[in-house]
Design an enzyme around this catalytic site. Structure first.
Site, short mmCIF file in Angstrom:
data_model
loop_
_atom_site.label_atom_id
_atom_site.label_comp_id
_atom_site.label_asym_id
_atom_site.label_seq_id
_atom_site.Cartn_x
_atom_site.Cartn_y
_atom_site.Cartn_z
CE1 TYR A 59 -3.04 -3.04 0.27
CE2 TYR A 59 -3.36 -2.58 2.59
CZ TYR A 59 -3.62 -3.34 1.48
OH TYR A 59 -4.48 -4.41 1.58
CG HIS A 125 -1.12 -8.73 -0.31
ND1 HIS A 125 -0.68 -7.42 -0.21
CD2 HIS A 125 -2.45 -8.63 -0.56
CE1 HIS A 125 -1.69 -6.59 -0.39
NE2 HIS A 125 -2.76 -7.30 -0.62
CB SER A 204 -13.85 -4.65 -0.78
OG SER A 204 -12.64 -4.02 -1.14
N PRO A 205 -16.00 -4.91 2.28
CG PRO A 205 -16.36 -4.39 4.53
CD PRO A 205 -15.29 -4.42 3.47
CG LEU A 206 -19.25 -0.98 3.28
CD1 LEU A 206 -18.89 0.37 3.89
CD2 LEU A 206 -20.71 -1.32 3.57
NE ARG A 208 -12.74 -4.08 -5.35
CZ ARG A 208 -11.52 -4.31 -4.89
NH1 ARG A 208 -10.82 -3.29 -4.41
NH2 ARG A 208 -10.99 -5.51 -4.90
N GLY A 209 -17.27 0.67 -1.93
CA GLY A 209 -18.01 1.92 -1.83
C GLY A 209 -19.34 1.93 -2.54
N GLY A 214 -21.17 5.49 -2.31
CA GLY A 214 -19.97 6.22 -2.66
C GLY A 214 -19.64 6.25 -4.13
#
Length: 337
Positions: A59, A125, A204-206, A208-209, A214
């Site tokens: 990151y 990863h 990313s439980p949403l 990715r927005g 979003g």
């Protein structure tokens, strides 16, 4: 390590039932916060009771680890720290290398950037298909024995790979994308984790927005990592936003926000599931954490299941190049780039 939030287990650690994914503070998503804003967000999360912080060597080419190192380590005893290797910058160039030598080098760099001598949970990863998983896990076993890491995790790997890794050393966590619109773990990994007493850490439980309001019909900025993902491109984006609108309708009925409803759905998938949403906003973080205290009728959760079937979600999850690094199972009907 105390928190007023509900807790769940990850290997030997008891953590807040929702952690914080720190990637978008330094990497991938736009707009990116100024360093001072990112620092405030991290400290707000800790004050709010979050006790799991997730970063990676990849990151921001190490900048995310540096951010956590300078911001949180004066309160090191208050949280569980996780990071990742294999995907990283080596010799000035991004690459995927699961060889024991590369893992050892990346770990030393992470310890230095994080300003610690011990990382609680350290993940592979991605799967390096050129290196037997047993060899990559073996490198982390030696790091455990040396006291440099506490527990071993995997990321975006299949149930078969999990079993091979677990035969070498107990695996504490499998981190993978999991939300109503990405349910690949339900093919095999979710059950394998429950069987082996492995936590499923959901990034990313949403979506990715997209399931938090979003993302609009205009999509995202061209430099944002999501712009290259087929699900955020025409004609798929319009179809996926239509699914999100149906979830928003359920949220209105339940009396919560779409983000809270989505997180409640993820939390309902098993006591071994720990979502790690990311955000740059303290207000959004507070909204997310409030999902831990809402009760959603089973009927509403079941309706989400019927909306977000694998066939209904439009578009491949990744580009062809990115998908090549993913070991997770795919649905028979899932489109691949």
């Amino acid at each position: 390590m105390n928190t007023h939030l509900p807790t769940r287990k990850i290997g030997p650690f008891t953590v807040s039932a929702m952690g914080l994914g720190c990637m978008n503070l330094s990497h991938a998503y736009l707009p990116r916060p100024e360093p001072e804003q990112a620092e405030r967000l991290l400290l707000h999360a800790l004050d709010a009771g979050v006790t799991l912080f997730d970063t990676a060597a990849l990151y921001g080419s190490g900048r995310n680890e540096e951010l956590l190192g300078r911001t949180l380590m004066h309160r090191r005893g208050e949280f569980t720290l996780s990071s990742k290797c294999v995907l990283a910058e080596l010799d000035g160039k991004r690459g995927l290398d699961g060889s024991p030598g590369a893992i050892a080098r990346v770990l030393e760099d992470s310890l230095r950037r994080l300003r610690v001598d011990h990382i609680d949970l350290y993940y592979l990863h991605r799967l390096d298909r050129n290196v037997p998983i047993e060899d990559s896990v073996g490198a982390l076993v030696r790091a455990v024995e040396a006291g440099k890491i506490g527990a071993i995790g995997l990321s975006e790997m299949s149930a078969a790979t999990l079993r091979r890794a677990h035969a070498v050393h107990p695996i504490a966590a499998m981190q993978t994308e999991y939300s109503p619109w990405t349910r690949n773990v339900e093919i095999a990994v979710l059950d394998a984790c429950a069987e082996l007493d492995v936590a499923l850490v959901a990034f990313s439980p949403l979506a990715r927005g997209l399931l938090a309001g979003g993302v609009g019909p205009e999509g995202v900025a061209a430099e944002d990592i999501r712009a290259a993902m087929p699900r955020f491109q025409p004609p798929h984006l319009e179809r996926n936003l239509a699914l999100a609108a149906r979830l928003e309708g359920i949220a209105r009925e339940v009396g919560c926000t779409p983000a809270q409803l989505t997180l409640a759905w993820v939390l309902s998938r098993g006591d071994h599931v720990v979502p790690i949403p990311g955000t740059t906003s303290s207000a959004h973080l507070d909204e997310d954490l409030a999902a831990l205290s809402i009760e959603v009728p089973a009927e509403a959760l079941a309706r989400i299941d019927t909306i977000f079937t694998p066939e209904a979600v439009s578009g491949p999850r990744y580009t062809r190049g990115a998908q090549a690094q993913i070991d997770t199972e795919v649905w028979e009907t899932e489109p691949l780039a």
